[in-house]
Design a protein around this motif. Structure first.
Motif, PDB file in Angstrom:
ATOM      1  N   LEU A 154       0.864  -1.181   0.000  1.00 32.73           N
ATOM      2  CA  LEU A 154       0.000   0.000   0.000  1.00 32.73           C
ATOM      3  C   LEU A 154       0.902   1.233   0.000  1.00 32.73           C
ATOM      4  N   LEU A 155       1.287   1.680  -1.185  1.00 33.74           N
ATOM      5  CA  LEU A 155       2.283   2.749  -1.290  1.00 33.74           C
ATOM      6  C   LEU A 155       1.833   4.074  -0.677  1.00 33.74           C
ATOM      7  N   PRO A 156       0.645   4.621  -1.040  1.00 35.26           N
ATOM      8  CA  PRO A 156       0.247   5.915  -0.441  1.00 35.26           C
ATOM      9  C   PRO A 156       0.173   5.841   1.077  1.00 35.26           C
ATOM     10  N   GLU A 157      -0.345   4.708   1.596  1.00 31.25           N
ATOM     11  CA  GLU A 157      -0.476   4.543   3.047  1.00 31.25           C
ATOM     12  C   GLU A 157       0.896   4.456   3.727  1.00 31.25           C
ATOM     13  N   ALA A 158       1.837   3.760   3.066  1.00 34.36           N
ATOM     14  CA  ALA A 158       3.197   3.653   3.625  1.00 34.36           C
ATOM     15  C   ALA A 158       3.859   5.026   3.650  1.00 34.36           C
ATOM     16  N   GLU A 159       3.694   5.777   2.567  1.00 38.10           N
ATOM     17  CA  GLU A 159       4.285   7.114   2.499  1.00 38.10           C
ATOM     18  C   GLU A 159       3.658   8.048   3.530  1.00 38.10           C
ATOM     19  N   ARG A 160       2.352   7.901   3.763  1.00 34.69           N
ATOM     20  CA  ARG A 160       1.693   8.731   4.772  1.00 34.69           C
ATOM     21  C   ARG A 160       2.257   8.436   6.158  1.00 34.69           C
ATOM     22  N   ALA A 161       2.375   7.148   6.486  1.00 34.54           N
ATOM     23  CA  ALA A 161       2.901   6.761   7.805  1.00 34.54           C
ATOM     24  C   ALA A 161       4.336   7.260   7.977  1.00 34.54           C
ATOM     25  N   PHE A 162       5.131   7.157   6.911  1.00 35.94           N
ATOM     26  CA  PHE A 162       6.527   7.597   6.963  1.00 35.94           C
ATOM     27  C   PHE A 162       6.595   9.116   7.190  1.00 35.94           C
ATOM     28  N   SER A 163       5.714   9.854   6.506  1.00 34.15           N
ATOM     29  CA  SER A 163       5.666  11.318   6.681  1.00 34.15           C
ATOM     30  C   SER A 163       5.223  11.686   8.089  1.00 34.15           C
ATOM     31  N   GLU A 164       4.190  10.994   8.585  1.00 28.76           N
ATOM     32  CA  GLU A 164       3.688  11.260   9.943  1.00 28.76           C
ATOM     33  C   GLU A 164       4.794  11.036  10.972  1.00 28.76           C
ATOM     34  N   LEU A 165       5.561   9.988  10.766  1.00 33.47           N
ATOM     35  CA  LEU A 165       6.651   9.651  11.684  1.00 33.47           C
ATOM     36  C   LEU A 165       7.644  10.809  11.788  1.00 33.47           C
ATOM     37  N   LYS A 166       8.053  11.320  10.630  1.00 32.04           N
ATOM     38  CA  LYS A 166       9.046  12.399  10.611  1.00 32.04           C
ATOM     39  C   LYS A 166       8.451  13.727  11.080  1.00 32.04           C
ATOM     40  N   GLU A 167       7.203  14.001  10.686  1.00 32.03           N
ATOM     41  CA  GLU A 167       6.564  15.260  11.067  1.00 32.03           C
ATOM     42  C   GLU A 167       6.342  15.371  12.568  1.00 32.03           C
ATOM     43  N   ARG A 168       6.180  14.224  13.229  1.00 31.51           N
ATOM     44  CA  ARG A 168       5.970  14.231  14.677  1.00 31.51           C
ATOM     45  C   ARG A 168       7.292  14.238  15.448  1.00 31.51           C
ATOM     46  N   GLY A 169       8.392  14.368  14.722  1.00 34.35           N
ATOM     47  CA  GLY A 169       9.697  14.503  15.368  1.00 34.35           C
ATOM     48  C   GLY A 169      10.374  13.207  15.745  1.00 34.35           C
ATOM     49  N   PHE A 170       9.876  12.074  15.200  1.00 30.56           N
ATOM     50  CA  PHE A 170      10.494  10.777  15.497  1.00 30.56           C
ATOM     51  C   PHE A 170      11.505  10.424  14.409  1.00 30.56           C
ATOM     52  N   SER A 171      12.542   9.697  14.795  1.00 32.47           N
ATOM     53  CA  SER A 171      13.572   9.288  13.838  1.00 32.47           C
ATOM     54  C   SER A 171      13.255   7.901  13.293  1.00 32.47           C
ATOM     55  N   PRO A 172      13.267   7.717  11.974  1.00 31.27           N
ATOM     56  CA  PRO A 172      13.087   6.374  11.407  1.00 31.27           C
ATOM     57  C   PRO A 172      14.247   5.472  11.832  1.00 31.27           C
TER      58      PRO A 172
END
Length: 499
Positions: A287-305
């Motif tokens: 699920l590409l759009p969903e994966a990209e959304r989760a990845f963006s949310e992670l970074k926007e909330r200040g968490f490190s991948p």
């Protein structure tokens, strides 16, 4: 308390207030803060705190170094972890058992079992003894790699060393066996735990949920969650992570989306581990759009991948042949100091194996070997597929021979790749020869093995040969499933009516 509650910013405010009130922070203060930041993957902040310590003439101790080392290990930043260890030795700080445990986990998670066992042997040389965490780490590493005989062997050694299994050991064993695919054995351990009078805790429930999730048993997972919510145990972020995996593995995409929205909306607190899990499960379900959304949310909330999150993005871009996007993630990994793992390399090999630049797959295989990393079965299967897909059967056979020489046993996927390629090229004698070879070497053919052959005949309108293959299947494979010949005839019949 703030640190253990994953609230490092609040913990930092207490430090500032402390200093404004005239209190001098101690090494315990800084170690608590470093642990808080490292636990949430905020390693730059953790290193900055260590720098502040030294500026205040406060000497980092074994706890400081081991906490940082463990943090880098969890993030997949092996070079940074080794750098911390080198600094620790240069400072004359002796490692403790926690330091060794972190290294055992680091090498084990990267498939470097020889190095892992060398570290294990060094424990006694340094006058220390393995503790319960050491044994549990070995159990977890072997379990994660599907090495069930090693799991049983370590458990026996552990008991021989005088350790009585406790709740954490039972939890580790449940996890280890479930990772090996031995779900029944995992549940047997759980029952033995109850019989031994050990009360399940949150960690136990989460371990059981993780085991159910691996099998995609989402209905049983929901029952366990309901049992927890009834008052026995309050669910935490890891509980919901396992539920996401259960939905993903059970192909319950609608339920997965619903739970994801609860995370994004704040109904379930969007902690770093949950957002990382959303990246992982969305990638797994393609699920590409969903994966990209989760990845963006992670970074926007200040968490490190972490390395797993980044590998998930490399994987989904690789599967879709989005080379530029995969390169962006790789560049980010390099920039942030991440060490590529086996999963990273396997995803890259997969991406190239499906492209015109298929030879790049073997180049990557050689690259990881040069780095001292042992390729796994996925690595070899991917390179074999690259050559078979491009009718380079001699090269595929060369990689197959190397795979066996390295001690890796080919699986049904390995053989099916050869069978499918030969059948697609009308080389049915060779395809059937592979079936004979795999049976002789103890690997059972599956439906895909035989489907490739009959489909190959059908594609060429050679219906009589397709029928004959199905009717004489018992001569080729006496242990084939009872109705396999009938199933194949029905498959052929969908193209031609059989009288």
């Amino acid at each position: 308390v703030y640190g253990k509650s994953h609230r490092p910013k609040e913990a930092m405010k207490v430090l500032n207030e402390m200093e404004l009130s005239g209190f001098t922070p101690s090494i315990v203060t800084y170690n608590s803060l470093i642990s808080a930041y490292a636990r949430d993957g905020m390693l730059d902040e953790a290193m900055e705190l260590k720098k502040q310590m030294t500026e205040k003439a406060m000497k980092p101790d074994v706890f400081t170094y081991t906490t940082l080392l463990s943090g880098f290990e969890r993030a997949g930043k092996v070079e940074s972890a080794m750098s911390v260890f080198e600094e620790m030795r240069n400072a004359g700080c002796k490692p403790n058992i926690c330091t060794f445990n972190a290294f055992i986990k680091m090498y084990g998670n990267r498939g470097k079992f020889a190095e892992m066992m060398k570290i294990f042997d060094e424990i006694n040389v340094c006058g220390l003894s393995p503790d319960i965490v050491t044994w549990n780490t070995l159990l977890a590493v072997f379990g994660q790699n599907g090495m069930d005989s090693e799991v049983s062997g370590v458990f026996k050694e552990m008991k021989r060393a005088g350790f009585v299994p406790e709740r954490e050991t039972f939890n580790t064993l449940i996890s280890a066996y479930s990772r090996c695919g031995s779900f029944e054995q995992a549940m047997t351990v759980y029952r033995r735990m109850l019989e031994a009078g050990v009360t399940p805790d949150l960690s136990t429930y989460n371990t059981v949920l993780a085991a159910l999730a691996r099998g995609g048993m989402w209905e049983q997972s929901e029952k366990v969650l309901a049992e927890m919510e009834d008052g026995r145990c309050k669910p935490n972020e890891l509980t919901y992570c396992s539920l996401l995996h259960a939905y993903a593995n059970g192909k319950e995409i609608g339920r997965m989306h619903f739970l994801a929205e609860e995370v994004y909306s704040g109904v379930i607190e969007p902690r770093a581990v949950l957002l990382k899990t959303l990246v992982l499960v969305c990638s797994k379900c393609d699920l590409l759009p969903e994966a990209e959304r989760a990845f963006s949310e992670l970074k926007e909330r200040g968490f490190s991948p972490d390395i797993t999150t980044l590998n998930s993005m490399v994987s989904i871009y690789g599967r879709r042949q989005m080379v530029a996007k995969a390169k962006e993630v790789l560049d980010y990994m390099k920039e942030m100091g991440f060490t590529p793992s086996m999963a990273t390399y396997n995803s890259l090999m997969y991406m190239h194996s499906r492209s015109s630049d298929f030879r790049k797959s073997e180049e990557i295989l050689r690259e990881i070997q040069a780095k001292g990393i042992k390729p796994d079965i996925i690595s070899y299967n991917t390179v074999i597929y690259a050559y078979c897909r491009n009718t380079r059967m001699r090269d595929a056979s060369r990689i197959f021979a190397e795979m066996r020489e390295s001690g890796i046993v080919p699986d049904v996927i390995t053989y099916n790749t050869f069978i499918g390629s030969y059948a697609a090229d009308s080389m049915f004698e060779e395809a059937i020869g592979v079936v004979r070879y795999m049976i002789k070497n103890g690997c059972r053919p599956n439906q895909n093995s035989y489907n490739s052959i009959v489909d190959g005949y059908c594609k060429l309108n050679r219906k009589d040969e397709a029928k004959l293959f199905a009717e004489e299947l018992r001569n080729l494979d006496p242990n084939a499933p009872k109705d396999e010949d009938r199933r194949l005839l029905e498959r052929i019949g969908k193209k031609w009516p059989i009288r």
